[in-house]
Design an enzyme around this catalytic site. Structure first.
Site, PDB file in Angstrom:
ATOM      1  N   GLY A  95       0.825  -1.202   0.000  1.00 45.36           N
ATOM      2  CA  GLY A  95       0.000   0.000   0.000  1.00 45.36           C
ATOM      3  C   GLY A  95       0.862   1.256   0.000  1.00 45.36           C
ATOM      4  O   GLY A  95       0.672   2.160  -0.808  1.00 45.36           O
TER       5      GLY A  95
ATOM      6  N   GLU B  31       7.067   3.948   4.510  1.00 42.81           N
ATOM      7  CA  GLU B  31       7.388   5.084   5.383  1.00 42.81           C
ATOM      8  C   GLU B  31       8.815   5.620   5.275  1.00 42.81           C
ATOM      9  O   GLU B  31       9.317   6.207   6.250  1.00 42.81           O
ATOM     10  CB  GLU B  31       7.128   4.661   6.830  1.00 42.81           C
ATOM     11  CG  GLU B  31       8.136   3.634   7.424  1.00 42.81           C
ATOM     12  CD  GLU B  31       7.702   2.175   7.323  1.00 42.81           C
ATOM     13  OE1 GLU B  31       6.907   1.848   6.413  1.00 42.81           O
ATOM     14  OE2 GLU B  31       8.168   1.364   8.137  1.00 42.81           O
TER      15      GLU B  31
ATOM     16  N   GLU C  97       1.693   5.814   7.634  1.00 36.48           N
ATOM     17  CA  GLU C  97       3.088   6.006   7.209  1.00 36.48           C
ATOM     18  C   GLU C  97       3.699   7.217   7.913  1.00 36.48           C
ATOM     19  O   GLU C  97       4.864   7.197   8.293  1.00 36.48           O
ATOM     20  CB  GLU C  97       3.202   6.140   5.686  1.00 36.48           C
ATOM     21  CG  GLU C  97       2.576   5.007   4.868  1.00 36.48           C
ATOM     22  CD  GLU C  97       2.953   3.595   5.297  1.00 36.48           C
ATOM     23  OE1 GLU C  97       4.003   3.424   5.938  1.00 36.48           O
ATOM     24  OE2 GLU C  97       2.171   2.664   4.989  1.00 36.48           O
TER      25      GLU C  97
HETATM   26  N1  BES Z   1       6.287  -0.687   6.139  1.00 42.31           N
HETATM   27  C1  BES Z   1       5.069  -1.021   5.500  1.00 42.31           C
HETATM   28  C2  BES Z   1       5.221  -1.280   4.032  1.00 42.31           C
HETATM   29  C3  BES Z   1       5.936  -2.555   3.667  1.00 42.31           C
HETATM   30  C4  BES Z   1       5.363  -3.760   3.896  1.00 42.31           C
HETATM   31  C5  BES Z   1       7.140  -2.572   3.063  1.00 42.31           C
HETATM   32  C6  BES Z   1       6.007  -4.928   3.520  1.00 42.31           C
HETATM   33  C7  BES Z   1       7.787  -3.726   2.710  1.00 42.31           C
HETATM   34  C8  BES Z   1       7.231  -4.920   2.926  1.00 42.31           C
HETATM   35  C9  BES Z   1       4.027   0.082   5.659  1.00 42.31           C
HETATM   36  O1  BES Z   1       4.200   0.878   6.774  1.00 42.31           O
HETATM   37  C10 BES Z   1       2.696  -0.590   5.822  1.00 42.31           C
HETATM   38  O2  BES Z   1       2.494  -1.211   6.829  1.00 42.31           O
HETATM   39  N2  BES Z   1       1.825  -0.480   4.836  1.00 42.31           N
HETATM   40  C11 BES Z   1       0.567  -1.164   4.795  1.00 42.31           C
HETATM   41  C12 BES Z   1      -0.600  -0.256   5.026  1.00 42.31           C
HETATM   42  C13 BES Z   1      -0.887   0.110   6.435  1.00 42.31           C
HETATM   43  C14 BES Z   1      -2.023   1.103   6.512  1.00 42.31           C
HETATM   44  C15 BES Z   1      -1.181  -1.064   7.316  1.00 42.31           C
HETATM   45  C16 BES Z   1       0.435  -1.724   3.402  1.00 42.31           C
HETATM   46  O3  BES Z   1       1.237  -1.389   2.551  1.00 42.31           O
HETATM   47  O4  BES Z   1      -0.460  -2.538   3.183  1.00 42.31           O
HETATM   48 ZN    ZN Z   2       3.470   0.089   8.566  1.00 45.39          ZN
END
Ligand code: BES
Ligand code: ZN
Length: 853
Positions: free
Chosen positions: A257, A260, A294
């Site tokens: 999604g 950060e 984020e």
């Molecule tokens: N740090 C994650 C993104 C991420 C996830 C990077 C897996 C690499 C591997 C980000 O902070 C995150 O958690 N994004 C979620 C959305 C959130 C609202 C729970 C996502 O991308 O689904």
């Molecule tokens: Zn996250």
């Protein structure tokens, strides 16, 4: 050099890296197929470490040259990186590598999306950019220079604050030490939607959302969400932003999604771009939440990061908890709680009750990308909610202040987190910590006793064995309880009982009439509640419970039991449910969004899980028929009031994505779905013709498809939106979502042959294949056609994008629930995937674990 061979990594094997990184200088000479990355890194021996081997991670890199203290060296290439002999005092490592962003379809490391360069480094993508100790406990200050062709690539962004820029270059400096997974670079032809924010202590921050030309008009909502998030974190957690700039970039090709990265968040365009015409209310709410999420990572993740990836819930569970608090504050607390519990039961419960079950802090993994799971995120957030309930709001706030004070700038563990709570409250949290190590969903059973004076709740807990964990210990479970009298008045306000033994009793004195308990209010713990109560009691709670979550839950339980009665015994629908629901729908003192949730019923896959837990074999076709029949019964039972409900919840005036009008639209659209069962689509056609926003347009289109009258509207929708990728994703997914069970695989297969289907774009791939897996009766159709189709496409996608492929394998995680015929069909497909040559480490781990069920 080769990628690292698959191997299992253990938490217990953690050891500190032998060197401290004192400074990182990077220069990028961007080129689509031959980008050069020059690194100059100052290392010093780490006095806390015992192992002095100098190993740098690196994958898919072409090493051009390497130097130590200015002298050329020839490092030894080993599995997953390189090794070199280094001085035993501080030294400078320099390397030049070449990488090929245009060939990077995995979307990890540096890649290209629509002519734009961008990076994704979490969890282990930085090693595809240059040689580096790519582990979160190595934190360093980065200076970055980006060079590119000024004509095609006028904008060049990286972390921190912009230092200088000119024709064909830009330099950036990030003063905050960070792990490599937070590194980011974006370059391309981008346009900024800008704003400013002044922090509580008076620092002006330049804000920008960067998009491709043409998307400028879809940034305003995201910008407002960002400013609200910044204010909220100052007010609620006392956390200010810490750089002069904050940049967000929208990217079309993105596995997740959003991400950060320090000062430079990168978003899947579906999670930031919105306009009333192209985005639904659901999209607006999600965008607000994910921008907050984020942004909140700046403190919970970036300033305080994770020692190793086993501690992932330290940042993700906490940040999900914080973004849920934010959404509850911005919108409706009960609606947010209900939405989250629906999602928890839909995604985390099946995971925790199947072959992929793992602890919130796992003890081993093969591929870390497979552990960004509902358990680590959603159950991880629930664990924090329980901790807050147990210690109380004031103690929670005090503990968080101590966490930020004590650990700012560090890479931490769950032990550090728990210790902060122990030190600030004086409470022993040893038993509570089991929530981090014990997998599975506990079952809490309630029995009542009353003697004319004292009312007693006898609670017991039990957890079924999960993979690798046969023996379970009692956990600390906060069970929020309130008592009502028969007039529906609260005679005992909500209090949290602490269930910490296998069996425990809690008495309430001085009740001269028998009180009615409302148990597990607000869903105070992620457990399955077993309470032997009859429909009359449930109907009473549906009408009177003073806790909005449990009031909704009472209706949900009635719906569930009504459906189970039909599926398992052919019983007719429960009239107590329909009568109770009808009274609520007309109650205009209730928030429309809440009433819309009341109209919902357990999903087909949730029912399949419940039936399986009851010891029966779920029949997807029967579950589908019963679910549809209950909706028909609602339409008939509410026929006289639906037109009024629909009319009263129309929203006049210009579109606003706020909770109030969005709630009315959700109730009106829920009414529309039922009305369509009576009028064959007449109201939906009207709505489609007049819709001036995507929420109304999409709901009308769905209703028309359900009524069997979707063809011309689908064509019109396509003609109107074919040049908007995000809206086209909706066009694809809607057709698969609303396909009849027997047609689902064919509909999905036909869509994969459409000129606009792009398998390399994760959003588009998921809008067909991910949605097929969510159409329960269609996916599990007895022909097995959908299983085979999904497997075909997972096999095709794996060499292109292993992360997205592996995540979608979880569609098969519930296979052991079903009958022998379906099990053998699924097993055949899983084995077909497993035996592909060169299967990625990601997919092979997932398929292996699922097959082990
Ligand atoms: N740090 C994650 C993104 C991420 C996830 C990077 C897996 C690499 C591997 C980000 O902070 C995150 O958690 N994004 C979620 C959305 C959130 C609202 C729970 C996502 O991308 O689904
Ligand atoms: Zn996250």
């Amino acid at each position: 050099m080769k990628d690292a061979a698959p191997q299992t990594i253990y938490l217990k094997d953690y050891s500190t890296f032998g060197y401290i990184v004192e400074h990182v200088d990077l220069t990028f000479k961007l080129h689509p197929t031959a980008t050069r990355v020059l690194s100059k890194i100052r290392f010093a021996p780490n006095p806390d470490a015992t192992d002095r081997r100098f190993f740098l991670h690196g994958e898919q890199l072409k090493l051009i040259s390497a130097k130590i203290d200015g002298k050329a060296v020839a490092p030894e290439m080993v599995d997953g990186g390189l090794q070199a002999d280094v001085p035993d005092t501080a030294f400078i490592w320099e390397a030049e590598v070449e990488i090929n962003p245009a060939a990077n379809t995995a979307l990890e490391g540096l890649y290209m999306s629509n002519g734009m360069y961008c990076t994704q480094c979490e969890a282990e993508g930085f090693r595809k950019i240059t040689f580096y100790p790519d582990r979160p406990d190595v934190m360093a200050v980065f200076d970055v220079r980006v060079e590119a062709d000024a004509n095609n690539t006028p904008v060049m962004l990286s972390n921190g604050n912009g230092v200088s820029k000119g024709d064909g270059f830009a330099t950036w400096s990030d003063p905050w030490p960070k792990p490599a997974y937070l590194f980011a670079l974006v370059a391309g032809n981008l346009i900024a939607h800008t704003d400013q924010f002044t922090t509580k202590s008076g620092t002006a921050v330049d804000l920008a959302i960067w998009v491709r030309p043409g998307d400028e008009g879809k940034c305003a909502f995201g910008m407002e969400a960002l400013k609200k998030s910044m204010t909220w974190d100052e007010e609620v957690y006392g956390r200010e932003y810490d750089l002069d700039e904050f940049n967000i970039v929208a990217v079309d090709d993105f596995n997740m999604g959003a991400m950060e990265n320090k000062g430079l968040n990168i978003f899947n365009s579906s999670c930031v771009l919105a306009s009333p015409e192209t985005a639904t209310d659901g999209n607006f709410e999600r965008i607000e939440a994910i921008i907050a999420h984020e942004y909140f990572h700046n403190w919970t993740g970036n300033r305080i990061t994770c020692r190793d990836w086993f501690q992932l819930c330290l940042k993700e569970g906490l940040t999900v908890f914080r973004d849920a608090q934010f959404t509850a504050d911005m919108r409706s607390e009960p609606v947010k709680r209900i939405d989250d519990v629906i999602a928890l039961r839909a995604r985390q419960f099946p995971e925790d009750q199947g072959p992929l079950s793992h602890a919130v802090r796992p003890e081993s993994f093969q591929e870390i990308n497979n552990f960004y799971t509902a358990t680590i995120y959603e159950k991880g957030a629930e664990v924090i909610g329980m901790l807050k309930t147990l210690v109380g709001d004031a103690a929670y706030a005090k503990a968080l202040d101590l966490y930020f004070e004590r650990h700012d700038g560090q890479a931490c563990t769950i032990e550090d987190w728990i210790k902060v709570f122990e030190d600030s409250t004086g409470r022993d949290l040893t038993q509570f910590k089991l929530w981090y190590s014990q997998s599975g969903t506990p079952e809490v059973t309630v029995r009542e006793e009353y003697n004319g004076e004292t009312f007693t709740l006898h609670l017991s807990q039990k957890s079924a064995p999960t993979p690798g964990q046969d023996e379970k210990h009692p956990q600390v479970i906060p069970v929020a309880v309130g008592l009502l009298n028969t007039d529906g008045e609260e005679v005992q306000p909500t209090m949290a009982l602490e269930l910490s033994k296998a069996e425990q009793s809690f008495s309430f004195e001085g009740h001269t009439t028998r009180p009615i308990p409302s148990v597990l209010r607000g869903f105070s713990a992620p457990v399955i509640l077993k309470q032997d109560i009859d429909n009359a009691r449930r109907a009473f709670l549906l009408a009177h419970d003073t806790d909005p979550f449990n009031r909704w839950e009472a209706g949900r339980d009635l719906a569930r039991d009504s459906l189970l009665g039909t599926i398992l015994e052919g019983a007719p629908h429960n009239t107590a449910y329909l009568d109770g629901l009808k009274a609520l729908l007309c109650d205009e003192t209730l928030d429309p969004a809440y009433r819309a949730l009341m109209l919902g019923q357990p999903s087909q896959s949730e029912l399949a899980g419940i039936i399986h837990k009851m010891g029966h074999i779920p029949d997807p076709a029967a579950i589908h028929t019963a679910s549809e029949a209950l909706r028909d019964a609602k339409a008939r039972a509410f026929a006289d009031m639906l037109p009024d409900l629909y009319a009263k919840n129309q929203v006049e005036g210009p579109f606003s994505p706020e909770a109030g009008p969005a709630g009315k639209r959700s109730l009106a659209n829920a009414a529309l779905a039922l009305v369509t069962r009576l009028d064959g689509g007449a109201t939906a056609s009207q709505q489609y013709a007049h819709a001036d926003n995507m929420t109304l347009q999409l709901a009308a289109l769905s209703a028309l498809i359900d009524a069997g009258k979707g063809a011309s509207a689908l064509q019109a929708f396509y003609d109107q939106w074919q040049s908007d990728r995000l809206v086209m994703d909706k066009w694809f997914s809607l057709q698969v979502m609303h396909a009849k069970p027997e047609d689902s695989a064919t509909v999905a297969r036909t869509l994969t042959q459409h000129a606009d289907f792009e398998m390399k774009n994760p959003n588009r791939f998921r809008s067909v294949m991910g949605v097929l897996a969510m159409n329960h009766a269609g996916f599990h159709h007895q022909s097995g056609a959908a299983y085979a189709l999904l497997a075909d496409w997972l096999i095709k996608l794996d060499p292109i994008n292993p992360q997205t492929t592996a995540r979608m394998c979880s569609a098969f995680q519930t296979w052991k629930r079903y009958d022998a015929h379906r099990q053998s069909l699924i097993k055949e497909q899983l084995e077909r995937i497993a035996t592909q040559s060169n299967l990625s480490r990601d997919t092979s781990e997932m398929v292996g674990r699922i097959l082990d069920a």
